[in-house]
Motif scaffolding. Structure first.
Motif, PDB file in Angstrom:
ATOM      1  N   PRO A  44      70.034   9.259  -2.646  1.00  0.00           N
ATOM      2  CA  PRO A  44      69.451   7.970  -3.033  1.00  0.00           C
ATOM      3  C   PRO A  44      68.866   7.287  -1.794  1.00  0.00           C
ATOM      4  O   PRO A  44      69.225   7.613  -0.673  1.00  0.00           O
ATOM      5  CB  PRO A  44      70.650   7.182  -3.578  1.00  0.00           C
ATOM      6  N   SER A  45      67.975   6.328  -2.022  1.00  0.00           N
ATOM      7  CA  SER A  45      67.276   5.726  -0.881  1.00  0.00           C
ATOM      8  C   SER A  45      68.143   4.790  -0.062  1.00  0.00           C
ATOM      9  O   SER A  45      68.998   4.081  -0.595  1.00  0.00           O
ATOM     10  CB  SER A  45      66.080   4.906  -1.382  1.00  0.00           C
ATOM     11  N   LEU A  46      67.839   4.777   1.222  1.00  0.00           N
ATOM     12  CA  LEU A  46      68.298   3.705   2.095  1.00  0.00           C
ATOM     13  C   LEU A  46      67.087   2.777   2.231  1.00  0.00           C
ATOM     14  O   LEU A  46      65.975   3.236   2.499  1.00  0.00           O
ATOM     15  CB  LEU A  46      68.706   4.262   3.455  1.00  0.00           C
ATOM     16  N   ALA A 108      66.930  13.364   2.854  1.00  0.00           N
ATOM     17  CA  ALA A 108      67.291  11.942   2.902  1.00  0.00           C
ATOM     18  C   ALA A 108      66.103  11.121   2.422  1.00  0.00           C
ATOM     19  O   ALA A 108      64.960  11.573   2.506  1.00  0.00           O
ATOM     20  CB  ALA A 108      67.658  11.554   4.329  1.00  0.00           C
ATOM     21  N   SER A 109      66.384   9.917   1.914  1.00  0.00           N
ATOM     22  CA  SER A 109      65.295   9.082   1.391  1.00  0.00           C
ATOM     23  C   SER A 109      65.298   7.717   2.049  1.00  0.00           C
ATOM     24  O   SER A 109      66.308   7.016   2.040  1.00  0.00           O
ATOM     25  CB  SER A 109      65.440   8.944  -0.128  1.00  0.00           C
ATOM     26  N   LEU A 110      64.165   7.359   2.601  1.00  0.00           N
ATOM     27  CA  LEU A 110      64.010   6.079   3.296  1.00  0.00           C
ATOM     28  C   LEU A 110      62.953   5.297   2.525  1.00  0.00           C
ATOM     29  O   LEU A 110      61.860   5.809   2.275  1.00  0.00           O
ATOM     30  CB  LEU A 110      63.550   6.374   4.724  1.00  0.00           C
ATOM     31  N   ILE A 133      62.856  14.372   5.193  1.00  0.00           N
ATOM     32  CA  ILE A 133      62.945  12.965   4.776  1.00  0.00           C
ATOM     33  C   ILE A 133      61.866  12.697   3.732  1.00  0.00           C
ATOM     34  O   ILE A 133      60.711  13.122   3.889  1.00  0.00           O
ATOM     35  CB  ILE A 133      62.777  12.011   5.977  1.00  0.00           C
ATOM     36  N   GLU A 134      62.300  12.017   2.673  1.00  0.00           N
ATOM     37  CA  GLU A 134      61.339  11.539   1.683  1.00  0.00           C
ATOM     38  C   GLU A 134      61.167  10.049   1.951  1.00  0.00           C
ATOM     39  O   GLU A 134      62.133   9.290   1.917  1.00  0.00           O
ATOM     40  CB  GLU A 134      61.896  11.782   0.271  1.00  0.00           C
ATOM     41  N   LEU A 135      59.941   9.669   2.262  1.00  0.00           N
ATOM     42  CA  LEU A 135      59.653   8.271   2.569  1.00  0.00           C
ATOM     43  C   LEU A 135      59.073   7.653   1.307  1.00  0.00           C
ATOM     44  O   LEU A 135      57.999   8.054   0.854  1.00  0.00           O
ATOM     45  CB  LEU A 135      58.628   8.266   3.706  1.00  0.00           C
ATOM     46  N   ASN A 200      55.987   7.593  -7.753  1.00  0.00           N
ATOM     47  CA  ASN A 200      56.977   6.542  -7.905  1.00  0.00           C
ATOM     48  C   ASN A 200      56.816   5.900  -9.280  1.00  0.00           C
ATOM     49  O   ASN A 200      55.691   5.715  -9.731  1.00  0.00           O
ATOM     50  CB  ASN A 200      56.651   5.429  -6.891  1.00  0.00           C
ATOM     51  N   ARG A 201      57.899   5.554  -9.908  1.00  0.00           N
ATOM     52  CA  ARG A 201      57.784   4.755 -11.155  1.00  0.00           C
ATOM     53  C   ARG A 201      57.984   3.299 -10.753  1.00  0.00           C
ATOM     54  O   ARG A 201      59.040   2.944 -10.247  1.00  0.00           O
ATOM     55  CB  ARG A 201      58.887   5.126 -12.148  1.00  0.00           C
ATOM     56  N   LEU A 202      56.987   2.483 -10.966  1.00  0.00           N
ATOM     57  CA  LEU A 202      57.152   1.068 -10.595  1.00  0.00           C
ATOM     58  C   LEU A 202      57.970   0.368 -11.675  1.00  0.00           C
ATOM     59  O   LEU A 202      57.718   0.544 -12.869  1.00  0.00           O
ATOM     60  CB  LEU A 202      55.790   0.400 -10.434  1.00  0.00           C
ATOM     61  N   LEU A 220      65.365   5.018 -18.213  1.00  0.00           N
ATOM     62  CA  LEU A 220      65.136   6.445 -17.965  1.00  0.00           C
ATOM     63  C   LEU A 220      63.752   6.794 -18.510  1.00  0.00           C
ATOM     64  O   LEU A 220      63.291   6.208 -19.490  1.00  0.00           O
ATOM     65  CB  LEU A 220      66.224   7.278 -18.641  1.00  0.00           C
ATOM     66  N   SER A 221      63.112   7.750 -17.853  1.00  0.00           N
ATOM     67  CA  SER A 221      61.746   8.099 -18.265  1.00  0.00           C
ATOM     68  C   SER A 221      61.764   8.953 -19.528  1.00  0.00           C
ATOM     69  O   SER A 221      62.807   9.477 -19.932  1.00  0.00           O
ATOM     70  CB  SER A 221      61.068   8.897 -17.146  1.00  0.00           C
ATOM     71  N   THR A 222      60.586   9.088 -20.125  1.00  0.00           N
ATOM     72  CA  THR A 222      60.426  10.031 -21.244  1.00  0.00           C
ATOM     73  C   THR A 222      59.238  10.938 -20.918  1.00  0.00           C
ATOM     74  O   THR A 222      58.443  10.636 -20.026  1.00  0.00           O
ATOM     75  CB  THR A 222      60.131   9.308 -22.573  1.00  0.00           C
TER      76      THR A 222
HETATM   77  C1  FMN Z   1      68.875   4.962 -11.959  1.00  0.00           C
HETATM   78  C2  FMN Z   1      67.771   5.434 -11.057  1.00  0.00           C
HETATM   79  C3  FMN Z   1      67.879   5.245  -9.690  1.00  0.00           C
HETATM   80  C4  FMN Z   1      66.857   5.680  -8.831  1.00  0.00           C
HETATM   81  N1  FMN Z   1      66.982   5.509  -7.476  1.00  0.00           N
HETATM   82  C5  FMN Z   1      65.981   5.948  -6.666  1.00  0.00           C
HETATM   83  C6  FMN Z   1      66.072   5.816  -5.248  1.00  0.00           C
HETATM   84  O1  FMN Z   1      67.065   5.341  -4.702  1.00  0.00           O
HETATM   85  N2  FMN Z   1      65.038   6.232  -4.501  1.00  0.00           N
HETATM   86  C7  FMN Z   1      63.905   6.792  -5.033  1.00  0.00           C
HETATM   87  O2  FMN Z   1      63.002   7.188  -4.300  1.00  0.00           O
HETATM   88  N3  FMN Z   1      63.815   6.964  -6.377  1.00  0.00           N
HETATM   89  C8  FMN Z   1      64.797   6.545  -7.185  1.00  0.00           C
HETATM   90  N4  FMN Z   1      64.678   6.709  -8.531  1.00  0.00           N
HETATM   91  C9  FMN Z   1      63.454   7.349  -9.071  1.00  0.00           C
HETATM   92  C10 FMN Z   1      63.691   8.830  -9.347  1.00  0.00           C
HETATM   93  O3  FMN Z   1      64.001   9.526  -8.156  1.00  0.00           O
HETATM   94  C11 FMN Z   1      62.456   9.475  -9.988  1.00  0.00           C
HETATM   95  O4  FMN Z   1      61.381   9.489  -9.080  1.00  0.00           O
HETATM   96  C12 FMN Z   1      61.998   8.759 -11.238  1.00  0.00           C
HETATM   97  O5  FMN Z   1      63.096   8.393 -12.058  1.00  0.00           O
HETATM   98  C13 FMN Z   1      61.051   9.641 -12.039  1.00  0.00           C
HETATM   99  O6  FMN Z   1      61.646  10.877 -12.334  1.00  0.00           O
HETATM  100  P1  FMN Z   1      62.320  11.185 -13.761  1.00  0.00           P
HETATM  101  O7  FMN Z   1      61.266  10.957 -14.778  1.00  0.00           O
HETATM  102  O8  FMN Z   1      62.741  12.606 -13.666  1.00  0.00           O
HETATM  103  O9  FMN Z   1      63.451  10.224 -13.908  1.00  0.00           O
HETATM  104  C14 FMN Z   1      65.707   6.296  -9.387  1.00  0.00           C
HETATM  105  C15 FMN Z   1      65.619   6.489 -10.770  1.00  0.00           C
HETATM  106  C16 FMN Z   1      66.632   6.067 -11.600  1.00  0.00           C
HETATM  107  C17 FMN Z   1      66.496   6.308 -13.080  1.00  0.00           C
END
Ligand code: FMN
Length: 333
Positions: A44-46, A108-110, A133-135, A200-202, A220-222
């Protein structure tokens, strides 16, 4: 059957990666992902804000000590734990522990949005043992005076600072909301991005009509969210030099196959794993292998990019002619 894949210069046993998610901070979960077949995991990201808060706490403590007034430090929180309860120091420890817990690469994610000292943290992530690293550049241009060029320059500036800080591979997780994504992708690669994670999902607010309040939540995505990433993977495959990771909307093996056919080097998933558990990865891999066997593909590299824009015999499908045609032929679904 050969599933081996290269991503960011890393050799992976297959093209499936568990993308950043809170559960990936738990070692048991990382082990379960590895057992289920994940080829790599993203922690998960820092967040920039955590690093800056921690730096402010340290500075305050130093100043307090200098002025001999330790009681003043009670005004400040003592940790900068962030959304996942993992502060900057604990994050480095997490990298160490994750490396010891699993044999697959640990990314790691920053996560941040402006060029500043926090980027230097990437160096500590490298020292802690991260394979890459994933930025994550999560930036929302609320200031409407900002131009597209301003925003793209900001991305390139952050990337260039991170590139100077580390020698391990760097991937960038970006938003599709830029004016010319293809050109930006090339610039990012030219400035040191080994790979791009699309997208990125905004997380945007909604309006609760009953309470007239803004609401916010992580959904959660679909699969319905896949086409944007799918088309940009297809448009960029073989054209921008960077490794391409598909992220968004994977639910079943068919979705993994589509992303690979479009040209993804790797396919990432978070929502499906949160919905069905780490073991779901095994089903995705089995489904990929079954499909490859039925179609007599001996390796993933044989199918990767077959349906990309560069290799397609029907390039019109990606452009305006298909838009006209679609409207003529009518609505499906
Ligand atoms: C609960 C949750 C927490 C997430 N936390 C992070 C995060 O800390 N850093 C990040 O880059 N993406 C984060 N994401 C995004 C996911 O890594 C992913 O890019 C996004 O959900 C799209 O992929 P998916 O359709 O497979 O879920 C998070 C997603 C969810 C659902």
């Amino acid at each position: 059957m050969l599933l081996a894949t290269q991503y960011l210069g890393l050799s992976l046993k297959n093209p499936l990666i568990a993308s950043a998610a809170p559960l990936n901070a738990q070692l048991d979960h990382l082990r379960a992902l590895e057992d289920a077949g994940a080829a790599a995991v993203v922690l998960p990201s820092l967040f920039q804000e955590q690093i800056e808060a921690e730096a402010a706490i340290h500075e305050h403590i130093m100043n307090s000590a200098a002025h001999n007034s330790p009681e003043a430090s009670t005004y400040f929180p003592q940790t900068a734990s962030g959304p996942y309860g993992v502060g900057p120091d604990a994050y480095l420890d997490l990298i160490h522990r994750a490396r010891a817990a699993v044999a697959i690469p640990v990314i790691a994610s920053l996560n941040g949005s402006s060029e500043a000292g926090w980027i230097e943290y990437a160096k500590m992530m490298q020292q802690a043992g991260a394979h890459a690293i994933e930025l994550n550049m999560y930036f929302i241009p609320i200031d409407i005076e900002l131009t597209g060029q301003n925003i793209e320059d900001r991305y390139v500036g952050i990337l260039a600072a991170a590139r100077r800080a580390v020698s391990i591979p760097l991937a960038l997780k970006v938003s599709p909301q830029v004016s010319a994504f293809g050109n930006l992708a090339q610039r990012l690669h030219a400035n040191g991005a080994d790979g791009l994670v699309l997208f990125n999902r905004l997380l945007q607010p909604d309006i609760d009509l009953a309470t007239l309040r803004l609401t916010q939540g992580v959904h959660l995505s679909t699969r319905a969210e896949m086409p944007l990433s799918l088309s940009w993977i297809a448009l960029l495959a073989g054209r921008c030099g960077a490794s391409l990771a598909a992220s968004t909307g994977v639910e079943e093996a068919d979705d993994v196959i589509k992303y690979l056919l479009a040209g993804a080097d790797v396919v990432m998933t978070t929502s499906a794993l949160l919905r069905h558990g780490a073991g779901h990865l095994t089903g995705l891999l089995n489904g990929l292998e079954t499909w490859m066997e039925a179609r007599q593909f001996a390796s993933v590299s044989d199918l990767r990019g077959l349906m990309s824009w560069s290799r397609s015999r029907h390039k019109e499908f990606y452009g305006r002619p298909s838009y006209m045609k679609m409207l003529e032929t009518g609505v499906t679904g």
